[in-house]
Design a protein around this motif. Structure first.
Motif, PDB file in Angstrom:
ATOM      1  N   TYR A  26       0.834  -1.205   0.000  1.00  0.00           N
ATOM      2  CA  TYR A  26       0.000   0.000   0.000  1.00  0.00           C
ATOM      3  C   TYR A  26       0.862   1.244   0.000  1.00  0.00           C
ATOM      4  O   TYR A  26       2.054   1.193   0.285  1.00  0.00           O
ATOM      5  N   LEU A  27       0.239   2.356  -0.365  1.00  0.00           N
ATOM      6  CA  LEU A  27       0.898   3.653  -0.340  1.00  0.00           C
ATOM      7  C   LEU A  27       0.345   4.465   0.820  1.00  0.00           C
ATOM      8  O   LEU A  27      -0.867   4.558   0.994  1.00  0.00           O
ATOM      9  N   CYS A  28       1.240   5.051   1.610  1.00  0.00           N
ATOM     10  CA  CYS A  28       0.813   5.948   2.674  1.00  0.00           C
ATOM     11  C   CYS A  28       1.182   7.373   2.285  1.00  0.00           C
ATOM     12  O   CYS A  28       2.304   7.643   1.853  1.00  0.00           O
ATOM     13  N   HIS A  29       0.217   8.275   2.452  1.00  0.00           N
ATOM     14  CA  HIS A  29       0.372   9.676   2.062  1.00  0.00           C
ATOM     15  C   HIS A  29       0.334  10.620   3.255  1.00  0.00           C
ATOM     16  O   HIS A  29       0.305  11.842   3.069  1.00  0.00           O
ATOM     17  N   CYS A  30       0.292  10.083   4.482  1.00  0.00           N
ATOM     18  CA  CYS A  30       0.136  10.953   5.660  1.00  0.00           C
ATOM     19  C   CYS A  30       1.338  11.889   5.815  1.00  0.00           C
ATOM     20  O   CYS A  30       2.426  11.625   5.303  1.00  0.00           O
ATOM     21  N   ARG A  31       1.144  12.977   6.500  1.00  0.00           N
ATOM     22  CA  ARG A  31       2.214  13.969   6.681  1.00  0.00           C
ATOM     23  C   ARG A  31       3.403  13.386   7.435  1.00  0.00           C
ATOM     24  O   ARG A  31       4.546  13.753   7.171  1.00  0.00           O
ATOM     25  N   MET A  32       3.154  12.468   8.374  1.00  0.00           N
ATOM     26  CA  MET A  32       4.264  11.866   9.109  1.00  0.00           C
ATOM     27  C   MET A  32       5.159  11.083   8.142  1.00  0.00           C
ATOM     28  O   MET A  32       6.385  11.201   8.184  1.00  0.00           O
ATOM     29  N   CYS A  33       4.562  10.307   7.231  1.00  0.00           N
ATOM     30  CA  CYS A  33       5.351   9.559   6.246  1.00  0.00           C
ATOM     31  C   CYS A  33       6.026  10.500   5.250  1.00  0.00           C
ATOM     32  O   CYS A  33       7.162  10.269   4.846  1.00  0.00           O
TER      33      CYS A  33
END
Length: 147
Positions: A26-33
């Motif tokens: 999966y792709l994570c787009h959160c600001r932390m990542c």
């Protein structure tokens, strides 16, 4: 079918092995990542912590109140996302020696999604060996092109 796969950081200091039984990532787009990688998203593959064996443990940084991230302090390669107290962890798809097996099946952290950076198939593309200045830099430095 299950397959043992290996991976690690760019410089080779941190290495791992894991038994992979499916191609889902999966792709994570959160600001932390985004902040942890300097990218607009990161590709992860989820595994039980017990399935991952380290030849050398990664360095770890407490990136938030809920998780830590594994990385190589020598070359900076991001390697893991590890939620505190959770039996599963994520390995970065790009850190696998052969990442081509994995296919994205979902997006996470879409509140920070940069859609223009995902659908880029319409943009011009150039291979490294087709860029004369890049070829020259690699040949001058190492005598060969990177893999």
């Amino acid at each position: 079918m299950s397959e043992e796969m290996a991976g690690g950081c760019q410089c080779g200091r941190v290495r791992y092995r894991v038994l992979v039984d499916n191609d889902e990532a999966y792709l994570c787009h959160c600001r932390m990542c985004q902040r942890a990688t300097g990218g607009v998203s990161i590709a992860f593959k989820n595994f039980p912590r017990s399935a991952v064996s380290w030849e050398r443990e990664p360095d770890r940084y407490a990136s938030s109140a809920i998780a830590q991230r594994g990385f190589c302090a020598q070359c900076g390669t991001p390697l893991t996302y590890e939620a505190h107290g959770h039996p599963y962890m994520d390995l970065t798809v790009g850190s696998f020696d052969d990442p081509w097996r994995f296919k994205p099946v979902e997006h996470s952290g879409c509140e920070s999604w940069h859609r223009d950076w995902l659908d880029t198939g319409h943009l011009p593309a150039e291979r490294t060996n087709e860029n004369p200045s890049m070829v020259k830099r690699w040949m001058d430095a190492t005598g060969k092109l990177p893999e």
